[in-house]
Design an enzyme around this catalytic site. Structure first.
Site, PDB file in Angstrom:
ATOM      1  N   GLU A 166       0.869  -1.278  -0.042  1.00  0.00           N
ATOM      2  CA  GLU A 166      -0.102   0.106   0.096  1.00  0.00           C
ATOM      3  C   GLU A 166       0.863   1.344   0.081  1.00  0.00           C
ATOM      4  O   GLU A 166       0.524   2.357  -0.611  1.00  0.00           O
ATOM      5  CB  GLU A 166      -1.015   0.269   0.950  1.00  0.00           C
TER       6      GLU A 166
ATOM      7  N   HIS B 148     -10.327  -5.359  10.894  1.00  0.00           N
ATOM      8  CA  HIS B 148     -11.045  -5.287   9.661  1.00  0.00           C
ATOM      9  C   HIS B 148     -12.747  -4.668   9.937  1.00  0.00           C
ATOM     10  O   HIS B 148     -13.356  -5.042   8.886  1.00  0.00           O
ATOM     11  CB  HIS B 148     -11.339  -6.765   9.095  1.00  0.00           C
TER      12      HIS B 148
END
Lengths: 330, 339
Positions: free
Chosen positions: B65, B134
């Site tokens: 990322e 998450h």
């Protein structure tokens, strides 16, 4: 292959220009900071990272670049900015925090941006790598010419961004070159104490790309190796990693007492200052006369004086302008 | 009204349709992120794009990322208009420098001489037992830091219009979509998010809230999934003669303070519903926007229904205990009524 005579003279002139710039900044930086040193005071407030000694890397690489090519630089960006052709007056004004500066005083010396020559900075270690890979991808996708060079220090090779960006550049085969300026010290921590391999060129093997190590802070040799890597990138053959042995003749930042350096190291480095060495080489090789070089030096000094005059005479930004340019202008 | 205007889309399909329409008319637009190609995005929002546009413009990335969001910044500065995906907003921890030190600051550091036209789309929200790494929303984290616009649609119409506006914006836009609004059955989707969505291209202005329901007795301000909780609470309150006005923020940055203030000035009562953490976040900001402007409009102390200041627990009962819902909003209204 040696640089052409024209390139040699440009490299010498640009190295001198960069050194004169740093010398003048070092002097002006202390205005208003004596007898008690306070970083917040003076004509040039804030941190100051000077590049004395590292000029050969900037000129050896940028001799191969045009305005359309992309450079991302670091917290120590002056030599790279000057070699890339960043507007010197506006750069100096930015360092002084003036309204005429590259960003009107919003960025400062660690955040020099000049879109006219595709020059950008990040003050965070290793974080220019991603944007350089992205700019290289942009050129590839658009079918436009241009190579992206990310300059980093040797300390940045231990950042995750280094691994991620080199892998990405290799996987996508973009026109990108990573140039590591190995000045042996990450502030006070030596390369030996921080890095698992003595030379970072070997890390290129992890990404299946060519790796080069250039010894001796030698502008001609840097020019040669960078030339090959940049030509390779231009030809669409993918990225390269180059580490260059260099050194800083100043502290990490102004005010750094450099107590971490072994005794005598600094004196020995001044003995091999790359600028007098290149001067001597030009004379020895019959590439230039003493008068010619003195002329180049005088011109460089005048150019820096002009930039400083521009910066000093420029207005400060209006404080309330701090609230503008957060988002793109319509 | 054309037939197309009666077509209902999920948010996932609305996002993909917007991106596809922009890609057809603008070669500079491309998409990159993890599993956005062959798979069509874990949350379906890039489905069908690879088939139409190919691997160059619909670019699966390595799990890197920092590199690929940084690359999006570099590409945007170089004239492209990348739409880049951070699969879960929770993953910002591995790449935030690229987001808040590069993407969000480079326009300012260039004194406005650069444009950074990129969209960072990212999934938010919990409620399906995905655990504490998450399931977060982190709206306040992104909205707090200057230099990036932030949008969070509650339905497909807004999702399509906001995405189109985001792609055309010359500044970075963070597009935060809630997983439980995506229309993915396996996430227990909220049906109210799947709404009529025109086929033709259009924009929803970034920075403009919507009145999702008119009312005169209390203003409920929310965003994303919280808007649907608010609408359900409003229906129940209506049965007892209390008419709640529901403000769907749609954008956090810029924040439409005028619409919030105007509504509260009429109702005199304020409840903020936010799935992000309770403290130092969106709910406090909304309340401050009202009170620092004109505290006299309030007939009662404002209330907030937000996620308590704990990591998001895995176990269903524990997680549901913490999440906002319609019953909690009604309970908050009871507190206001009790004074």
């Amino acid at each position: 292959m040696q640089p052409s005579l024209e390139q040699k003279l440009w490299m010498y002139e640009t190295m001198v220009l960069s050194r004169r710039c740093e010398e003048q900044i070092a002097k002006i930086y202390m205005e208003g900071k004596t007898p008690v040193f306070n970083m917040a005071n003076g004509t040039i407030p804030g941190e100051m990272h000077l590049s004395d000694g590292q000029e050969p890397v900037a000129v050896g690489v940028c001799a191969h670049l045009d305005a359309e090519d992309i450079v991302t630089a670091t917290h120590r960006p002056h030599h790279q900015a000057i070699a890339k052709g960043v507007d010197l007056d506006r750069m100096m004004a930015e360092i002084f925090g003036k309204a005429t500066g590259l960003s009107g005083g919003r960025g400062g010396h660690m955040h020099l941006f000049d879109p006219a020559v595709n020059f950008a900075c990040s003050g965070i270690i290793g974080q220019g790598l991603g944007p350089a890979v992205g700019a290289a991808l942009s050129r590839k996708m658009q079918g436009k010419p241009g190579v992206a060079v990310a300059f980093i220090g040797e300390g940045a090779t231990n950042q995750g961004a280094f691994h991620e960006a080199l892998n990405l550049a290799a996987v996508w085969n973009v026109p990108f070159v990573c140039v590591v300026e190995d000045n042996a010290w990450g502030i006070s921590v030596s390369k030996a104490a921080s890095t698992s391999v003595p030379r970072n060129d070997v890390r290129a093997a992890s990404y299946g790309i060519p790796g080069h190590y250039v010894e001796g802070n030698d502008p001609y040799r840097i020019h040669e190796v960078a030339g090959e890597a940049i030509a390779r990138a231009r030809a669409g053959k993918g990225p390269s990693l180059i580490e260059v042995e260099t050194f800083r003749l100043a502290g990490h930042f102004m005010g750094d007492a450099e107590g971490y350096r072994p005794e005598g190291e600094k004196d020995a480095l001044f003995e091999i200052d790359p600028i007098p060495r290149m001067r001597q080489r030009l004379l020895d090789d019959g590439d230039a006369s003493d008068e010619q070089l003195s002329n180049i030096e005088k011109k460089a000094e005048e150019r820096i004086e002009q930039a400083i005059r521009f910066a000093r005479e420029s207005d400060e930004p209006r404080p309330e302008d701090a609230l503008t340019a957060v988002f793109a202008q319509a | 009204m054309t037939q197309s205007n009666n077509r209902k889309l999920t948010i996932a399909r609305a996002m993909a349709e917007s991106v596809a329409q922009e890609m057809r008319t603008d070669d500079r637009v491309f998409v990159m992120g993890e599993d956005i190609g062959e798979l069509g995005g874990v949350y379906g929002n890039t489905r069908g794009l690879l088939e139409e546009f190919g691997k160059e413009r619909i670019r699966d990335t390595p799990i890197s990322e920092t590199a690929f969001i940084g690359a999006a910044v570099g590409a945007a500065q170089d004239g492209m208009r990348p739409v880049v995906e951070l699969m879960f907003v929770d993953f910002f921890g591995v790449c935030f420098d690229a987001i808040y030190n590069l993407m969000a600051k480079n326009i300012y550091f260039s004194g406005g001489s650069l444009k950074v036209p990129m969209v960072l789309m990212t999934s938010t929200g919990g409620g399906y037992s995905d655990g504490g790494q998450h399931s977060q929303c982190l709206y306040g984290t992104f909205a707090h830091l200057p230099g990036m616009k932030v949008v969070a649609p509650s339905n497909a119409y807004d999702a399509k219009g906001l995405m189109t506006a985001a792609i055309r914006d010359d500044s970075p836009v963070v597009f935060m979509y809630h997983k439980r609004l995506q229309g993915m059955g396996w996430l227990g989707t909220e049906p109210g998010a799947t709404v009529k969505t025109p086929e033709e291209s259009y924009t929803v202005e970034i920075g403009k809230a919507a009145i999702a329901r008119k009312g005169s007795d209390v203003t409920i301000v929310s965003l994303g999934l919280g808007v649907h909780h608010a609408l359900k609470a409003a229906e129940k309150l209506s049965e007892e003669g209390v008419e709640a006005e529901v403000v769907d923020l749609r954008s956090l940055v810029p924040l439409d303070r005028d619409t919030i203030r105007e509504s509260v000035a009429r109702t005199g009562r304020l409840i903020v519903v936010d799935e992000d953490y309770h403290s130092f976040g969106v709910s406090g900001e909304i309340i401050a926007s009202v009170t620092e402007h004109d505290i006299s409009v309030l007939k009662a102390a404002p209330r907030r229904v937000a996620f308590p200041d704990v990591p998001i627990p895995f176990e269903r009962g524990m997680e549901q205990f913490c999440l906002p819902n319609a019953d909690k909003i009604i309970a908050a209204y009871r507190e206001i009524e009790a004074g």
